[in-house]
Design a protein around this motif. Structure first.
Motif, mmCIF file in Angstrom:
data_model
loop_
_atom_site.group_PDB
_atom_site.id
_atom_site.type_symbol
_atom_site.label_atom_id
_atom_site.label_comp_id
_atom_site.label_asym_id
_atom_site.label_seq_id
_atom_site.Cartn_x
_atom_site.Cartn_y
_atom_site.Cartn_z
ATOM 1 N N GLY A 19 6.383 40.964 9.183
ATOM 2 C CA GLY A 19 5.235 40.414 9.896
ATOM 3 C C GLY A 19 4.764 41.283 11.042
ATOM 4 O O GLY A 19 5.220 42.407 11.244
ATOM 5 N N TYR A 20 3.826 40.733 11.808
ATOM 6 C CA TYR A 20 3.268 41.435 12.968
ATOM 7 C C TYR A 20 3.058 40.427 14.098
ATOM 8 O O TYR A 20 3.095 39.224 13.860
ATOM 9 C CB TYR A 20 1.956 42.141 12.577
ATOM 10 C CG TYR A 20 0.819 41.238 12.123
ATOM 11 C CD1 TYR A 20 -0.051 40.643 13.038
ATOM 12 C CD2 TYR A 20 0.622 40.967 10.770
ATOM 13 C CE1 TYR A 20 -1.091 39.829 12.615
ATOM 14 C CE2 TYR A 20 -0.411 40.154 10.336
ATOM 15 C CZ TYR A 20 -1.273 39.590 11.266
ATOM 16 O OH TYR A 20 -2.301 38.778 10.840
ATOM 17 N N PRO A 21 2.937 40.865 15.337
ATOM 18 C CA PRO A 21 2.703 42.245 15.794
ATOM 19 C C PRO A 21 3.969 43.056 16.074
ATOM 20 O O PRO A 21 3.902 44.272 16.251
ATOM 21 C CB PRO A 21 1.931 42.028 17.109
ATOM 22 C CG PRO A 21 2.463 40.739 17.634
ATOM 23 C CD PRO A 21 2.713 39.884 16.422
ATOM 24 N N ASN A 22 5.151 42.402 16.099
ATOM 25 C CA ASN A 22 6.352 43.118 16.538
ATOM 26 C C ASN A 22 7.416 43.294 15.470
ATOM 27 O O ASN A 22 8.483 43.827 15.749
ATOM 28 C CB ASN A 22 6.962 42.399 17.751
ATOM 29 C CG ASN A 22 6.045 42.427 18.961
ATOM 30 O OD1 ASN A 22 5.538 43.480 19.329
ATOM 31 N ND2 ASN A 22 5.808 41.267 19.580
ATOM 32 N N GLY A 23 7.160 42.865 14.239
ATOM 33 C CA GLY A 23 8.135 43.046 13.175
ATOM 34 C C GLY A 23 9.461 42.354 13.442
ATOM 35 O O GLY A 23 10.522 42.865 13.059
ATOM 36 N N LEU A 24 9.418 41.181 14.072
ATOM 37 C CA LEU A 24 10.647 40.448 14.359
ATOM 38 C C LEU A 24 11.301 39.970 13.074
ATOM 39 O O LEU A 24 10.635 39.783 12.056
ATOM 40 C CB LEU A 24 10.342 39.233 15.247
ATOM 41 C CG LEU A 24 9.707 39.505 16.604
ATOM 42 C CD1 LEU A 24 9.494 38.182 17.351
ATOM 43 C CD2 LEU A 24 10.550 40.462 17.431
ATOM 44 N N LYS A 25 12.615 39.769 13.134
ATOM 45 C CA LYS A 25 13.348 39.289 11.970
ATOM 46 C C LYS A 25 13.941 37.909 12.251
ATOM 47 O O LYS A 25 13.930 37.423 13.379
ATOM 48 C CB LYS A 25 14.461 40.274 11.595
ATOM 49 C CG LYS A 25 13.928 41.600 11.057
ATOM 50 C CD LYS A 25 15.053 42.472 10.523
ATOM 51 C CE LYS A 25 14.499 43.748 9.899
ATOM 52 N NZ LYS A 25 15.571 44.590 9.325
ATOM 53 N N ASP A 26 14.447 37.289 11.204
ATOM 54 C CA ASP A 26 15.053 35.974 11.298
ATOM 55 C C ASP A 26 16.084 35.959 12.415
ATOM 56 O O ASP A 26 16.903 36.855 12.537
ATOM 57 C CB ASP A 26 15.717 35.624 9.958
ATOM 58 C CG ASP A 26 16.094 34.160 9.879
ATOM 59 O OD1 ASP A 26 15.552 33.363 10.666
ATOM 60 O OD2 ASP A 26 16.923 33.809 9.023
ATOM 61 N N GLY A 27 16.054 34.944 13.247
ATOM 62 C CA GLY A 27 16.972 34.860 14.382
ATOM 63 C C GLY A 27 16.289 35.243 15.682
ATOM 64 O O GLY A 27 16.654 34.747 16.751
ATOM 65 N N ASP A 28 15.317 36.151 15.597
ATOM 66 C CA ASP A 28 14.554 36.545 16.774
ATOM 67 C C ASP A 28 13.251 35.753 16.888
ATOM 68 O O ASP A 28 12.566 35.829 17.906
ATOM 69 C CB ASP A 28 14.223 38.045 16.717
ATOM 70 C CG ASP A 28 15.464 38.918 16.802
ATOM 71 O OD1 ASP A 28 16.405 38.535 17.525
ATOM 72 O OD2 ASP A 28 15.501 39.972 16.133
ATOM 73 N N ILE A 29 12.905 35.018 15.847
ATOM 74 C CA ILE A 29 11.664 34.246 15.815
ATOM 75 C C ILE A 29 11.972 32.801 16.206
ATOM 76 O O ILE A 29 12.924 32.207 15.701
ATOM 77 C CB ILE A 29 11.036 34.287 14.407
ATOM 78 C CG1 ILE A 29 10.852 35.732 13.938
ATOM 79 C CG2 ILE A 29 9.688 33.566 14.405
ATOM 80 C CD1 ILE A 29 10.434 35.854 12.481
ATOM 81 N N PRO B 282 12.112 28.911 16.270
ATOM 82 C CA PRO B 282 12.015 27.946 15.158
ATOM 83 C C PRO B 282 10.644 27.274 15.065
ATOM 84 O O PRO B 282 10.164 27.005 13.954
ATOM 85 C CB PRO B 282 13.109 26.924 15.485
ATOM 86 C CG PRO B 282 14.097 27.681 16.314
ATOM 87 C CD PRO B 282 13.299 28.655 17.115
ATOM 88 N N LEU B 283 10.000 27.002 16.185
ATOM 89 C CA LEU B 283 8.665 26.403 16.144
ATOM 90 C C LEU B 283 7.638 27.389 15.579
ATOM 91 O O LEU B 283 6.690 26.983 14.904
ATOM 92 C CB LEU B 283 8.228 25.941 17.543
ATOM 93 C CG LEU B 283 9.068 24.844 18.204
ATOM 94 C CD1 LEU B 283 8.461 24.453 19.552
ATOM 95 C CD2 LEU B 283 9.209 23.620 17.303
ATOM 96 N N SER B 284 7.847 28.666 15.838
ATOM 97 C CA SER B 284 6.953 29.692 15.293
ATOM 98 C C SER B 284 7.037 29.726 13.776
ATOM 99 O O SER B 284 6.033 29.927 13.089
ATOM 100 C CB SER B 284 7.318 31.073 15.852
ATOM 101 O OG SER B 284 7.255 31.102 17.258
ATOM 102 N N VAL B 285 8.243 29.542 13.248
ATOM 103 C CA VAL B 285 8.441 29.547 11.797
ATOM 104 C C VAL B 285 7.683 28.383 11.149
ATOM 105 O O VAL B 285 7.052 28.536 10.093
ATOM 106 C CB VAL B 285 9.941 29.469 11.452
ATOM 107 C CG1 VAL B 285 10.144 29.373 9.948
ATOM 108 C CG2 VAL B 285 10.676 30.683 12.006
ATOM 109 N N ILE B 286 7.725 27.221 11.806
ATOM 110 C CA ILE B 286 7.016 26.056 11.267
ATOM 111 C C ILE B 286 5.514 26.303 11.259
ATOM 112 O O ILE B 286 4.832 26.077 10.251
ATOM 113 C CB ILE B 286 7.343 24.795 12.084
ATOM 114 C CG1 ILE B 286 8.822 24.444 11.961
ATOM 115 C CG2 ILE B 286 6.476 23.615 11.625
ATOM 116 C CD1 ILE B 286 9.273 23.302 12.861
ATOM 117 N N VAL B 287 4.974 26.775 12.383
ATOM 118 C CA VAL B 287 3.530 27.039 12.454
ATOM 119 C C VAL B 287 3.134 28.118 11.456
ATOM 120 O O VAL B 287 2.085 28.021 10.806
ATOM 121 C CB VAL B 287 3.112 27.431 13.885
ATOM 122 C CG1 VAL B 287 1.659 27.915 13.916
ATOM 123 C CG2 VAL B 287 3.277 26.246 14.826
ATOM 124 N N ALA B 288 3.963 29.134 11.304
ATOM 125 C CA ALA B 288 3.658 30.204 10.347
ATOM 126 C C ALA B 288 3.517 29.652 8.938
ATOM 127 O O ALA B 288 2.559 29.978 8.217
ATOM 128 C CB ALA B 288 4.751 31.269 10.387
#
Length: 208
Positions: A135-145, A147-153
């Motif tokens: 993903g973008y903008p920072n190429g974060l991986k699972d664990g760094d994202i 949990p609420l961001s994952v739901i909205v995504a």
């Protein structure tokens, strides 16, 4: 006049309550002024997200952050030239603008809404990050994202698939959209909840 625009049919009561604050209200107006599809996409995403958050048992404060972030997730698009709304193919320069909108969105949120909760800004910044780092903008991986961001995504992708977009021939059906979420590895519990939620139709954005 502005109040009438913000209370168009399909605007949920909780959103009217949220937008009573001058800062968020003004930012919502900027989103609507840029293009109504952005505004209606924001409402539909927030409605779906609220249903998902409640089904997953989020605390009320988390649900509030989640819903606010879902509504404002694409507010950074107001920086784009309006021509991008109907452009079927993006150039490299176009793609740079697209990839910057989560960061721009956080800036706009903090500018219009100085006391915006930090988790809301984080979700706006991370809503295009993906667990595999693609993903973008920072190429974060699972664990760094967050949990609420994952739901909205997940919900934002689902909502977008159901909508008409100029770069594809047709909208996805609900079954196709859910399958696409599964294919991309979005959380099973979110996909399961969306499968049981009725289709949200706001304005003219969401297809059949």
């Amino acid at each position: 006049m502005h109040a009438l625009i913000l209370h168009r049919p399909g605007l949920p009561g909780w959103l009217s309550e949220m937008l009573k604050y001058q800062g968020p209200n003004r930012l919502a107006m900027e989103m609507l002024a840029w293009h109504e599809t952005l505004y209606y996409h924001a409402i539909a995403t927030a409605v779906y997200v609220e249903a998902v958050g409640r089904a997953l048992g989020l605390l009320e404060k988390e649900l509030e952050w989640l819903t606010q972030a879902a509504f404002f997730h694409d507010c950074g698009k107001i920086t784009w030239p309006s021509a991008l709304v109907s452009k079927a193919r993006l150039s490299d320069d176009d793609r740079k603008l697209v990839n910057a909108h989560p960061i721009a969105g956080e800036y706009y949120l903090r500018e219009y809404w100085p006391d915006v909760p930090d988790p809301v800004c984080r979700v706006v910044r991370e809503h295009h990050e993906r667990p595999d780092g693609s993903g973008y903008p920072n190429g974060l991986k699972d664990g760094d994202i967050h949990p609420l961001s994952v739901i909205v995504a997940a919900v934002e992708v689902y909502t977008a698939l159901l909508e008409h977009r100029p770069y594809r021939d047709r909208s996805f059906t609900k079954v196709e959209a859910l399958a696409e979420l599964e294919r991309h590895g979005f959380p099973e519990d979110v996909v399961r909840v969306l499968a049981g939620v009725g289709e949200v139709v706001v304005g003219k954005v969401v297809g059949k």
